[in-house]
Design an enzyme around this catalytic site. Structure first.
Site, PDB file in Angstrom:
ATOM      1  N   GLU A   1       0.885  -1.654   0.026  1.00  0.00           N
ATOM      2  CA  GLU A   1       0.024   0.282   0.001  1.00  0.00           C
ATOM      3  C   GLU A   1       0.835   1.025   0.432  1.00  0.00           C
ATOM      4  OE1 GLU A   1      -3.159   0.887  -0.277  1.00  0.00           O
ATOM      5  OE2 GLU A   1      -3.936  -1.234  -0.210  1.00  0.00           O
TER       6      GLU A   1
ATOM      7  N   CYS B   1     -11.678   2.580 -16.981  1.00  0.00           N
ATOM      8  CA  CYS B   1     -11.862   4.363 -16.543  1.00  0.00           C
ATOM      9  C   CYS B   1     -10.611   5.200 -16.338  1.00  0.00           C
ATOM     10  CB  CYS B   1     -12.675   4.880 -15.744  1.00  0.00           C
ATOM     11  SG  CYS B   1     -13.492   5.951 -15.517  1.00  0.00           S
TER      12      CYS B   1
ATOM     13  N   CYS C   1     -23.140   6.779 -16.135  1.00  0.00           N
ATOM     14  CA  CYS C   1     -22.552   7.385 -15.623  1.00  0.00           C
ATOM     15  C   CYS C   1     -22.567   8.400 -16.295  1.00  0.00           C
ATOM     16  CB  CYS C   1     -21.568   6.460 -16.418  1.00  0.00           C
ATOM     17  SG  CYS C   1     -20.205   7.506 -16.646  1.00  0.00           S
TER      18      CYS C   1
END
Length: 395
Positions: free
Chosen positions: A64, A226, A242
């Site tokens: 992370e 996207c 969307c």
């Protein structure tokens, strides 16, 4: 004005469950569920974990942090080398900063590496006296993780949702972009963080037992469909919901602030050699993006100043030495997010003065062949390569 209000205040909650389920259905088929790509997200026998199964917390934590401002394919080899060097939090807690920075070299944002090191000891103290190999010994509290250096809400939630399937939302760059397009949000997402968090939280709340999967699916949707440029709307599971797609202007979103002009600076750099053929390097102070790294000395060119004058002046001011500035070795262009630099590098011969770290932690004469043992900023790799290539001609 009416159009702006409808876009900004479109109620998200009635759609959340449908959006979450359709996203998970897409992800089951098209998600990046490859153990070679995200090894920390899989069980030790190579399976994607079931909701009740836990993963290695240390591996998720390191991943992370590395993935902050860094793409997956770039971070992966660094993660693999890191986990080989520091397979336990005990090993990390006792590591030298030099070794940590050397492993991080080339990944950028070096403060992340120093914060991992500084966070290891307090985290280990919380786990003790239990063994860190027992997953249940690791903290599951969001605030506990956010109390560690360099850990914000998204990183902490990413660690906990990945390792423990904790029902926590995330909001990284990919997720902000996807949600801003979904809502055709009329303002830059960074200005409406609270609203973006509400949207992400609603998606997780709709499928709390699958928070791990949903967060991964959101990131995969942003990374593979996207995307920032040329999004593939034809295969998007959210196309019919969307608002940006319905408006026929997906490229307009997310709305961005007017970009600021990026300053440009010329840096004069001296590769200083002594009579023994050693080269002089100094270690930066532990502050800023490149803190703690080694570099060749130099500094900013002043207006109206020749670059050879810049190098002589900077080495006198920062190291208290006199040098003879010789021929140009290389010129390197390097762009950071906040500025663009041109490093103009000259070979220099040391004349007098004992080098002193007047603006750095320490200075050192080293053999050019040993430069690989020191962590340098990425821009210095080309300088080192040019120096090693030029050595036979100088000898």
């Amino acid at each position: 004005m009416g159009q702006r209000r409808s876009a900004e205040h479109r109620d998200f909650s009635p759609l959340a469950a449908e959006l979450s389920h359709s996203l998970l259905a897409w992800w089951e088929v098209h998600g990046r569920k490859d153990p070679a790509l995200k090894p920390w997200m899989f069980t030790k026998d190579g399976r994607w974990p079931e909701p009740h199964e836990h993963l290695n917390v240390l591996e998720c934590w390191i991943a992370e942090v590395m993935l902050q401002q860094t793409q997956l394919q770039v971070a992966l080899p660094y993660w693999e080398r890191w986990m080989e060097a520091f397979p336990s939090i005990e090993r990390l807690a006792e590591a030298r900063e030099h070794d940590v920075l050397l492993l991080w070299q080339g990944l950028g944002y070096y403060s992340r590496a120093r914060r991992l090191l500084s966070g290891a000891k307090p985290l280990l103290d919380q786990i003790a006296p239990a063994s860190s190999t027992r997953l249940l010994a690791w903290p599951k509290d969001l605030d506990c993780w956010m109390g560690l250096p360099g850990i914000g809400r998204t990183t902490a939630a990413g660690i906990l949702s990945s390792a423990f399937n904790s029902p926590l939302a995330i909001l990284d760059g990919n997720v902000r972009r996807v949600l801003a397009r979904l809502q055709a949000h009329p303002r830059p997402p960074a200005r409406d963080q609270a609203l973006c968090w509400q949207w992400s939280e609603a998606l997780v709340a709709a499928v709390p037992s699958r928070a791990r999967d949903l967060n991964q699916a959101l990131m995969d949707l942003g990374a593979t469909v996207c995307t920032p440029h040329s999004p593939n709307c034809g295969v998007c599971p959210w196309q019919k919901h969307c608002a940006a797609y319905a408006a026929g202007d997906v490229g307009r979103y997310p709305v961005k602030d007017t970009p600021r002009a990026v300053p440009f600076q010329v840096i004069g750099v001296g590769v200083v050699l002594n009579e023994a053929g050693e080269v002089l390097i100094d270690q930066r102070l532990n502050e800023g993006l490149l803190g703690g790294l080694w570099e060749f000395p130099g500094g900013k060119q002043e207006q109206g100043e020749l670059i050879v004058e810049t190098i002589s002046r900077e080495l006198r001011e920062e190291l208290a030495i006199e040098v003879a500035v010789g021929e140009e070795l290389i010129s390197v262009e390097h762009a950071y997010s906040h500025k663009k630099l041109r490093f103009v590098v000259h070979l220099c011969q040391w004349i007098s003065g004992e080098p002193q770290p007047l603006a750095s932690q320490q200075v050192r004469w080293v053999s050019p062949q040993c430069l690989a043992d020191y962590p340098f900023p990425a821009a210095n790799a080309k300088i080192i390569a040019a120096l090693l290539k030029d050595l036979p001609r100088m000898s």
